[in-house]
Design a protein around this motif. Structure first.
Motif, PDB file in Angstrom:
ATOM      1  N   VAL A 193       0.860  -1.190   0.000  1.00  0.00           N
ATOM      2  CA  VAL A 193       0.000   0.000   0.000  1.00  0.00           C
ATOM      3  C   VAL A 193       0.897   1.240   0.000  1.00  0.00           C
ATOM      4  CG1 VAL A 193      -2.074   1.016   0.985  1.00  0.00           C
ATOM      5  CG2 VAL A 193      -1.511  -1.339   1.524  1.00  0.00           C
ATOM      6  N   PRO A 194       1.610   1.475  -1.094  1.00  0.00           N
ATOM      7  CA  PRO A 194       2.510   2.628  -1.148  1.00  0.00           C
ATOM      8  C   PRO A 194       1.748   3.942  -1.332  1.00  0.00           C
ATOM      9  CG  PRO A 194       2.469   1.545  -3.273  1.00  0.00           C
ATOM     10  CD  PRO A 194       1.639   0.698  -2.336  1.00  0.00           C
ATOM     11  N   TRP A 195       2.470   4.995  -1.389  1.00  0.00           N
ATOM     12  CA  TRP A 195       1.917   6.340  -1.598  1.00  0.00           C
ATOM     13  C   TRP A 195       1.021   6.340  -2.840  1.00  0.00           C
ATOM     14  CZ3 TRP A 195       1.736  10.472  -4.931  1.00  0.00           C
ATOM     15  CH2 TRP A 195       1.560  11.745  -4.382  1.00  0.00           C
ATOM     16  N   GLY A 196      -0.187   6.862  -2.707  1.00  0.00           N
ATOM     17  CA  GLY A 196      -1.104   6.974  -3.839  1.00  0.00           C
ATOM     18  C   GLY A 196      -1.988   5.761  -4.063  1.00  0.00           C
ATOM     19  N   LYS A 197      -1.829   4.711  -3.259  1.00  0.00           N
ATOM     20  CA  LYS A 197      -2.632   3.505  -3.433  1.00  0.00           C
ATOM     21  C   LYS A 197      -3.596   3.309  -2.260  1.00  0.00           C
ATOM     22  CE  LYS A 197      -0.538   2.394  -7.243  1.00  0.00           C
ATOM     23  NZ  LYS A 197      -1.249   2.459  -8.546  1.00  0.00           N
ATOM     24  N   SER A 198      -4.629   2.494  -2.497  1.00  0.00           N
ATOM     25  CA  SER A 198      -5.622   2.205  -1.461  1.00  0.00           C
ATOM     26  C   SER A 198      -5.847   0.703  -1.373  1.00  0.00           C
ATOM     27  CB  SER A 198      -6.958   2.898  -1.768  1.00  0.00           C
ATOM     28  OG  SER A 198      -6.814   4.304  -1.780  1.00  0.00           O
ATOM     29  N   ALA A 199      -6.139   0.242  -0.165  1.00  0.00           N
ATOM     30  CA  ALA A 199      -6.384  -1.184   0.050  1.00  0.00           C
ATOM     31  C   ALA A 199      -7.555  -1.365   1.001  1.00  0.00           C
ATOM     32  CB  ALA A 199      -5.139  -1.864   0.624  1.00  0.00           C
TER      33      ALA A 199
END
Length: 360
Positions: A193-199
């Motif tokens: 779940v890096p920067w800019g992603k959603s989980a």
């Protein structure tokens, strides 16, 4: 909150272009919902919001209302002068949905615009491969990438055996074992779940979703209850879907535990790729895998290559999806009739306004 902050939780070029169609409104992301009241994250922070009357009037089912994870267009940047009004929902990149639990046939949206779905299953008494197959079918169909998270690994003496069993059914999905209490495997989850992603985290009640999210948040932001000694199961803690911003970037959505996951849609060709491959080797292209000679599926079950329980579950999910497809066709027809009726009503109103203007 800056534009860069919105990009941190997924406001990428796609959504920026879609938002540009509404120059007099402001982009925000739905972080939670309590009945008809929403919380959204905008450039100036989190605020309370309601759905515009026009948007509510034109809605046909749950898909037409905002859901946690949605990017929406609102009429203000802060709610100091009243609740923000949600006028539009931007197109969704992904959607995890199910048929509502119980006797209802309504659709329930769990989360939208998620890049990764963490399917959490504890390796104690919650361990259930048939339920996992069901979750994977819905996850692959959502447009997100499923990852299986085996929680409470510190409580399992045969984690290697459990890992192997899961890998056999989680075809194409990564499998991670974690122990939030001992901080083992948490870094592997966070890396996805890096920067800019959603989980989104999904699974049964008490499997440790909230505990794992607290580890990712580096703070006790979600309530956690201890395991019940009598059956080795955790107590239900999360009561509603909630989006949280991770330190350093990215966002996660915590969801209530699901007692059941009734299919609204699913991708069996992906989640049961092994059975589909056996089926292509059958003598007859329309083989039902029941009585026909030269059936590669029956042969695989007979020699132990394919567990009979897995094939039985595959047939069960097929039947469920067939029923949902028929129901969806009826719903689409009803929606078309409803839209046609609304258009006719609007046309009559417009004609009446023109007549009234002429009389003046």
């Amino acid at each position: 909150m800056t534009e860069n902050r919105l990009e941190q939780i997924g406001f990428d070029c796609f959504f920026q272009q879609e938002a540009a169609r509404f120059p007099h409104l402001f982009a925000a992301k739905v972080s939670s919902q309590h009945k008809e009241i929403y919380k959204v994250i905008g450039q100036q922070g989190e605020m309370q919001a309601k759905v515009a009357g026009k948007l509510s009037y034109s809605a046909f089912d749950a898909r037409d209302f905002p859901a946690v994870g949605d990017w929406v267009m609102v009429d203000r940047e802060q709610d100091s002068s009243g609740d923000a009004i949600i006028h539009h929902i931007l197109p969704r990149k992904s959607i995890f949905e199910r048929n509502a639990a119980g006797l209802s046939n309504d659709v329930q949206i769990i989360a939208t615009n998620i890049d990764v779905i963490f399917i959490c299953m504890s390796v104690n008494s919650d361990f259930n491969l048939r339920r996992l197959e069901r979750y994977l079918a819905v996850a692959w169909d959502s447009g997100s990438t499923p990852v299986v998270v085996l929680t409470k690994a510190d409580l399992c003496e045969d984690i290697g055996e459990k890992w192997g069993q899961v890998n056999e059914v989680a075809i194409g999905a990564e499998v991670i074992a974690v122990s939030s209490m001992q901080e083992e495997g948490v870094a592997n989850v966070k890396a996805m779940v890096p920067w800019g992603k959603s989980a989104a985290f999904i699974g049964s009640s008490g499997v440790g979703k909230s505990t794992l999210i607290n580890s990712l948040m580096e703070a006790e932001v979600l309530a956690v209850n201890n395991i019940r000694e009598e059956d080795d199961k955790g107590r239900h803690t999360t009561t509603h879907r909630q989006l949280l911003l991770l330190p350093g970037g990215g966002a996660v959505i915590d969801t209530p535990g699901m007692r059941e996951l009734k299919l609204e849609s699913g991708d069996l060709s992906h989640s049961f790729a092994d059975i589909e491959e056996y089926a292509r080797q059958c003598r007859f292209s329309d083989c039902s895998h029941l009585k026909e000679p030269g059936c590669a599926v029956k042969e695989a079950i007979a020699d132990g290559s394919l567990p009979a329980e897995r094939f039985s579950n595959y047939l069960k999910l097929q039947r469920e999806l067939h029923y949902q497809e028929m129901k969806a066709n009826k719903r689409d027809k009803a929606k078309a009739v409803n839209m046609s009726g609304n258009m006719n009503a609007m046309k009559k109103i417009s004609q009446q306004i023109k007549r009234n203007n002429k009389k003046r």
